[in-house]
Enzyme design. Structure first.
Site, PDB file in Angstrom:
ATOM      1  N   GLU A  62      -2.505   8.042  -6.378  1.00 39.49           N
ATOM      2  CA  GLU A  62      -2.646   7.265  -7.603  1.00 39.49           C
ATOM      3  C   GLU A  62      -3.775   7.834  -8.445  1.00 39.49           C
ATOM      4  O   GLU A  62      -4.762   8.326  -7.895  1.00 39.49           O
ATOM      5  CB  GLU A  62      -2.913   5.792  -7.265  1.00 39.49           C
ATOM      6  CG  GLU A  62      -1.740   5.129  -6.555  1.00 39.49           C
ATOM      7  CD  GLU A  62      -1.973   3.655  -6.239  1.00 39.49           C
ATOM      8  OE1 GLU A  62      -3.102   3.165  -6.510  1.00 39.49           O
ATOM      9  OE2 GLU A  62      -1.062   3.001  -5.711  1.00 39.49           O
ATOM     10  N   ARG A  84       0.835  -1.193   0.000  1.00 40.69           N
ATOM     11  CA  ARG A  84       0.000   0.000   0.000  1.00 40.69           C
ATOM     12  C   ARG A  84       0.870   1.243   0.000  1.00 40.69           C
ATOM     13  O   ARG A  84       1.847   1.337   0.745  1.00 40.69           O
ATOM     14  CB  ARG A  84      -0.928   0.014   1.220  1.00 40.69           C
ATOM     15  CG  ARG A  84      -2.230  -0.739   1.011  1.00 40.69           C
ATOM     16  CD  ARG A  84      -3.078  -0.049  -0.046  1.00 40.69           C
ATOM     17  NE  ARG A  84      -4.322  -0.733  -0.343  1.00 40.69           N
ATOM     18  CZ  ARG A  84      -4.491  -1.589  -1.345  1.00 40.69           C
ATOM     19  NH1 ARG A  84      -3.465  -1.911  -2.111  1.00 40.69           N
ATOM     20  NH2 ARG A  84      -5.671  -2.122  -1.584  1.00 40.69           N
ATOM     21  N   HIS A  94       0.479   0.172  -9.889  1.00 48.21           N
ATOM     22  CA  HIS A  94      -0.418  -0.646  -9.059  1.00 48.21           C
ATOM     23  C   HIS A  94      -0.923  -1.845  -9.860  1.00 48.21           C
ATOM     24  O   HIS A  94      -2.126  -2.140  -9.903  1.00 48.21           O
ATOM     25  CB  HIS A  94      -1.594   0.173  -8.544  1.00 48.21           C
ATOM     26  CG  HIS A  94      -2.258  -0.426  -7.337  1.00 48.21           C
ATOM     27  ND1 HIS A  94      -2.840   0.328  -6.356  1.00 48.21           N
ATOM     28  CD2 HIS A  94      -2.418  -1.716  -6.948  1.00 48.21           C
ATOM     29  CE1 HIS A  94      -3.345  -0.455  -5.417  1.00 48.21           C
ATOM     30  NE2 HIS A  94      -3.095  -1.714  -5.759  1.00 48.21           N
TER      31      HIS A  94
END
Length: 440
Positions: free
Chosen positions: A295, A266, A315
């Protein structure tokens, strides 16, 4: 009790009415909040629910019909649901996060509002572990930088030229890999790393004794011990209010000089400003990040834009076509269990069971009395002409399904409390598992 403490028809906070099914009632509405492809989910849900997509990035983009009538929601990691957001959903009973991480959902507030939150914790374990090892090997063997040098036209022929362009490449055998969080992905990384010759240490204060002996690993009792002993540190713990910015200026200074850092867990676990400074000063030799504080990530802005010796991916460590299909199927099955069973007893991966103040029955569906209905309609905000696409195909115009059940609830306006970072503490245990879950 005042009206601000009621949800519907005298029901106290946290209790939502059962879903009415059968020939006299519309079928429950299930919405994919932040995507537009329902083709995997529809075959699993089409006989018990109407499935629609929103393709939203925030609750402001979700159509009023979904907010008023959806009893189930599917979502990825691109949308965040605070208490304020959750209170906009008037009939919602279950949210399933398509993936393992659920830090983008306020699960306590969801429980207070009678909304179960579930995840899919195991679908991408192999992919995330493989991607982690790719990042680790890349840092040690400098593959990305060697490729980039050739792309830029650098001449690499003599030993001196190779030595210059491959500067920093290191031998792996005998190096110490430190793993923070030995959940599913952490264990998978440990097994892979041992094959490459790493000595593997781990820190996980919530894991029962004995796993280190079963896997042949070295356990340390404090985060400081792990940072001190590790040549490369990789993060595999969930994000919560206790470990935000776990890797910060203070903990970076406790790492070995010139260590590597990898994060596929994370983004909020790493203070990117502190990391950028450490990379520029050489305190950290190189870093590889698949997740970021903000993000989608861009090298054109943010504290990492000028950081050297940095590899970033978007990601995507969790992704493979097989894993994507598996997690979507399991998420749809969890929604089906909620509709046809009892919440939370029928759910397989409910992460906020302890926060649910009450559980009510959902009426069982009788496929014999459920008539075929259009599915796969688009539910995105701009108001106007409505339409629904049959057989899962995108609608020509964005809209709503007519004749759906309307439920009205009044929610108290409660602000979502900010999370206070506490860098000295790491993983917080969660009630539905025996070890820290890994995050996608």
């Amino acid at each position: 009790m005042g009206s601000s403490h009621l949800l519907n028809k005298g029901l106290p906070l946290g209790i939502r009415p059962p879903i009415m099914n059968g020939p006299m009632h519309p079928r429950p509405l299930v919405a994919l909040l932040d995507g537009r492809d329902c083709t995997v989910e529809m075959p699993i849900l089409k006989d018990v629910a109407t499935v629609a997509f929103c393709d939203a990035q925030s609750t402001q983009e979700i159509h009023e019909k979904v907010l008023n009538e959806a009893v189930g929601a599917l979502m990825y990691h691109t949308i965040t649901l605070t208490r304020e957001d959750l209170e906009k959903f008037k009939a919602l009973r279950i949210i399933v996060r398509i993936g393992s991480g659920f830090d983008n959902i306020d699960i306590k507030s969801a429980g207070d509002l009678g909304i179960a939150v579930c995840n899919v914790p195991a679908a991408s374990v192999e992919e995330t572990a493989d991607s982690t090892m790719c990042h680790i090997l890349n840092l040690y063997r400098r593959t990305t930088w060697l490729h980039q040098a050739l792309r830029e036209g650098t001449r690499v022929q003599s030993v001196e030229q190779i030595r210059e362009v491959a500067s920093g490449a290191a031998r792996i055998r005998g190096e110490t890999l430190g793993i923070i969080g030995l959940g599913r992905v952490g264990q998978a990384v440990a097994l892979r790393a041992k094959t490459f010759g790493f000595n593997v240490f781990f820190y996980d204060p919530y894991l029962s004794d004995g796993i280190e002996r079963a896997l042949g690993l070295q356990r340390v009792s404090t985060l400081q011990d792990l940072l001190f002993h590790s040549d490369c540190v990789t993060l595999h713990c969930g994000l919560n209010e206790h470990n935000h910015h776990l890797i910060n200026d203070f903990t970076i200074k406790q790492m070995r000089q010139g260590a590597f850092l990898v994060n596929t867990a994370r983004g909020g676990l790493v203070d990117e400003k502190a990391l950028a400074q450490a990379l520029k000063e050489g305190r950290i030799r190189g870093a590889a990040l698949d997740v970021h504080e903000s993000e989608p990530f861009s090298f054109t802005q943010g504290p990492l834009k000028d950081a050297p010796n940095l590899i970033c991916t978007p990601h995507a460590a969790w992704y493979s076509e097989q894993a994507s299909i598996e997690m979507r199927e399991e998420a749809a099955r969890e929604i089906r269990r909620a509709i046809t069973g009892r919440i939370p007893d029928s759910l397989k991966n409910c992460v906020n069971k302890d926060h649910l103040t009450a559980a009510t029955h959902w009426a069982s569906m009788d496929p014999g009395v459920v008539h075929p209905e259009l599915n796969g309609g688009a539910y995105r905000y701009p108001q106007g002409v409505v339409s629904v696409a049959p057989a899962g195909l995108p609608a020509a115009v964005e809209g709503i399904v007519p004749s759906a059940m309307s439920l009205s609830h009044a929610h108290p306006a409660v602000a979502h409390p900010p999370h206070a970072p506490s860098p000295g503490q790491t993983i917080k245990p969660e009630a539905d598992r025996d070890h820290p879950s890994d995050q996608l």
